[in-house]
Write a protein that holds these residues in place. Sequence first.
Motif, PDB file in Angstrom:
ATOM      1  N   UNK A  46      43.904  30.358  52.595  1.00 20.82           N
ATOM      2  CA  UNK A  46      45.026  31.293  52.709  1.00 20.82           C
ATOM      3  C   UNK A  46      44.963  32.349  51.599  1.00 20.82           C
ATOM      4  N   UNK A  47      44.576  31.931  50.402  1.00 22.39           N
ATOM      5  CA  UNK A  47      44.461  32.868  49.282  1.00 22.39           C
ATOM      6  C   UNK A  47      43.329  33.876  49.477  1.00 22.39           C
ATOM      7  N   UNK A  48      42.397  33.590  50.360  1.00 20.72           N
ATOM      8  CA  UNK A  48      41.306  34.527  50.645  1.00 20.72           C
ATOM      9  C   UNK A  48      41.755  35.658  51.575  1.00 20.72           C
ATOM     10  N   UNK A  49      42.955  35.560  52.140  1.00 20.65           N
ATOM     11  CA  UNK A  49      43.561  36.643  52.916  1.00 20.65           C
ATOM     12  C   UNK A  49      42.605  37.214  53.962  1.00 20.65           C
ATOM     13  N   UNK A  50      41.956  36.319  54.701  1.00 18.91           N
ATOM     14  CA  UNK A  50      41.080  36.739  55.781  1.00 18.91           C
ATOM     15  C   UNK A  50      39.650  37.033  55.362  1.00 18.91           C
ATOM     16  N   UNK A  51      39.384  37.043  54.057  1.00 21.50           N
ATOM     17  CA  UNK A  51      38.016  37.270  53.584  1.00 21.50           C
ATOM     18  C   UNK A  51      37.215  35.975  53.675  1.00 21.50           C
ATOM     19  N   UNK A  52      35.899  36.112  53.789  1.00 22.79           N
ATOM     20  CA  UNK A  52      35.035  34.940  53.685  1.00 22.79           C
ATOM     21  C   UNK A  52      35.105  34.425  52.254  1.00 22.79           C
ATOM     22  N   UNK A  53      34.765  33.160  52.033  1.00 19.87           N
ATOM     23  CA  UNK A  53      34.796  32.629  50.661  1.00 19.87           C
ATOM     24  C   UNK A  53      33.983  33.519  49.718  1.00 19.87           C
ATOM     25  N   UNK A  54      34.565  33.819  48.562  1.00 22.74           N
ATOM     26  CA  UNK A  54      33.861  34.671  47.602  1.00 22.74           C
ATOM     27  C   UNK A  54      34.279  34.344  46.181  1.00 22.74           C
ATOM     28  N   UNK A  55      33.397  34.659  45.253  1.00 18.67           N
ATOM     29  CA  UNK A  55      33.596  34.314  43.850  1.00 18.67           C
ATOM     30  C   UNK A  55      34.844  34.952  43.252  1.00 18.67           C
ATOM     31  N   UNK A  56      35.139  36.204  43.622  1.00 19.60           N
ATOM     32  CA  UNK A  56      36.297  36.875  43.044  1.00 19.60           C
ATOM     33  C   UNK A  56      37.586  36.120  43.373  1.00 19.60           C
ATOM     34  N   UNK A  57      37.733  35.707  44.613  1.00 22.19           N
ATOM     35  CA  UNK A  57      38.952  34.986  45.012  1.00 22.19           C
ATOM     36  C   UNK A  57      39.056  33.649  44.287  1.00 22.19           C
ATOM     37  N   UNK A  58      37.966  32.902  44.235  1.00 16.14           N
ATOM     38  CA  UNK A  58      37.997  31.612  43.538  1.00 16.14           C
ATOM     39  C   UNK A  58      38.349  31.801  42.064  1.00 16.14           C
ATOM     40  N   UNK A  59      37.738  32.794  41.430  1.00 16.97           N
ATOM     41  CA  UNK A  59      38.023  33.059  40.020  1.00 16.97           C
ATOM     42  C   UNK A  59      39.480  33.467  39.825  1.00 16.97           C
ATOM     43  N   UNK A 126      42.934  54.290  39.538  1.00 15.13           N
ATOM     44  CA  UNK A 126      44.263  53.675  39.417  1.00 15.13           C
ATOM     45  C   UNK A 126      44.692  53.045  40.738  1.00 15.13           C
ATOM     46  N   UNK A 127      44.360  53.696  41.842  1.00 14.99           N
ATOM     47  CA  UNK A 127      44.693  53.123  43.146  1.00 14.99           C
ATOM     48  C   UNK A 127      43.930  51.828  43.393  1.00 14.99           C
ATOM     49  N   UNK A 128      42.662  51.767  42.966  1.00 13.44           N
ATOM     50  CA  UNK A 128      41.913  50.516  43.076  1.00 13.44           C
ATOM     51  C   UNK A 128      42.597  49.415  42.261  1.00 13.44           C
ATOM     52  N   UNK A 129      43.031  49.763  41.075  1.00 15.07           N
ATOM     53  CA  UNK A 129      43.723  48.802  40.211  1.00 15.07           C
ATOM     54  C   UNK A 129      45.019  48.323  40.856  1.00 15.07           C
ATOM     55  N   UNK A 130      45.787  49.250  41.408  1.00 17.77           N
ATOM     56  CA  UNK A 130      47.028  48.889  42.086  1.00 17.77           C
ATOM     57  C   UNK A 130      46.720  48.034  43.313  1.00 17.77           C
ATOM     58  N   UNK A 131      45.672  48.403  44.055  1.00 15.01           N
ATOM     59  CA  UNK A 131      45.275  47.612  45.220  1.00 15.01           C
ATOM     60  C   UNK A 131      44.875  46.205  44.829  1.00 15.01           C
ATOM     61  N   UNK A 132      44.090  46.077  43.760  1.00 13.15           N
ATOM     62  CA  UNK A 132      43.699  44.744  43.309  1.00 13.15           C
ATOM     63  C   UNK A 132      44.930  43.963  42.860  1.00 13.15           C
ATOM     64  N   UNK A 133      45.852  44.646  42.213  1.00 12.59           N
ATOM     65  CA  UNK A 133      47.094  43.988  41.787  1.00 12.59           C
ATOM     66  C   UNK A 133      47.865  43.455  42.995  1.00 12.59           C
ATOM     67  N   UNK A 134      47.935  44.242  44.056  1.00 10.47           N
ATOM     68  CA  UNK A 134      48.632  43.796  45.266  1.00 10.47           C
ATOM     69  C   UNK A 134      47.958  42.558  45.857  1.00 10.47           C
ATOM     70  N   UNK A 135      46.626  42.537  45.855  1.00 10.65           N
ATOM     71  CA  UNK A 135      45.895  41.364  46.353  1.00 10.65           C
ATOM     72  C   UNK A 135      46.215  40.148  45.495  1.00 10.65           C
ATOM     73  N   UNK A 136      46.193  40.327  44.188  1.00 10.97           N
ATOM     74  CA  UNK A 136      46.480  39.220  43.262  1.00 10.97           C
ATOM     75  C   UNK A 136      47.928  38.752  43.374  1.00 10.97           C
TER      76      UNK A 136
END
Length: 151
Positions: A46-59, A126-136
């Motif tokens: 569920x935390x992968x939000x539709x992505x395949x398993x990946x290191x960034x999500x696990x970390x 900055x938009x990438x940072x905000x986007x990553x923040x939204x994912x987190x």
Amino acid sequence: MTVTTNYFLTAATLKAAFTTSTRDNGDTFHHLIDGVPDEVTELVRECHDGELPNDWRYSAIVGILQGIIETDLSGVYEITDLAVELANAEVDIYTSDLLQWYANNPSRIAYVDEAIKDDYKANFTELLSIGQHLALQGMTITIIGALGLYE
């Protein structure tokens, strides 16, 4: 007698479901230990939000759990306050890391699109940072919910 672990008891017990290994090239990565219950695997999925398993999500999951462990929860009154605080701690600060985050999965541009839709006025980095923040933040809310920190 078989002893079972309730991984959802605390953030620390849930974090114990993860381990760190090293690849042949020397890179380290987080992953689940063998034998975790399906509920833990489902939470990670569920935390992968539709992505395949990946290191960034696990970390990020491990980082969020560590953040929960280190946070005095008596001072947090809203689930969104905690989610924002924990997500802030995990967002990449270097442009190269943010670009790599996007390059690893270009569908993450949807988070940037969400930031634009929410009327953020910022440059692309900055938009990438905000986007990553939204994912987190979404991952954090999922984890907080699974741990039953806010009912």
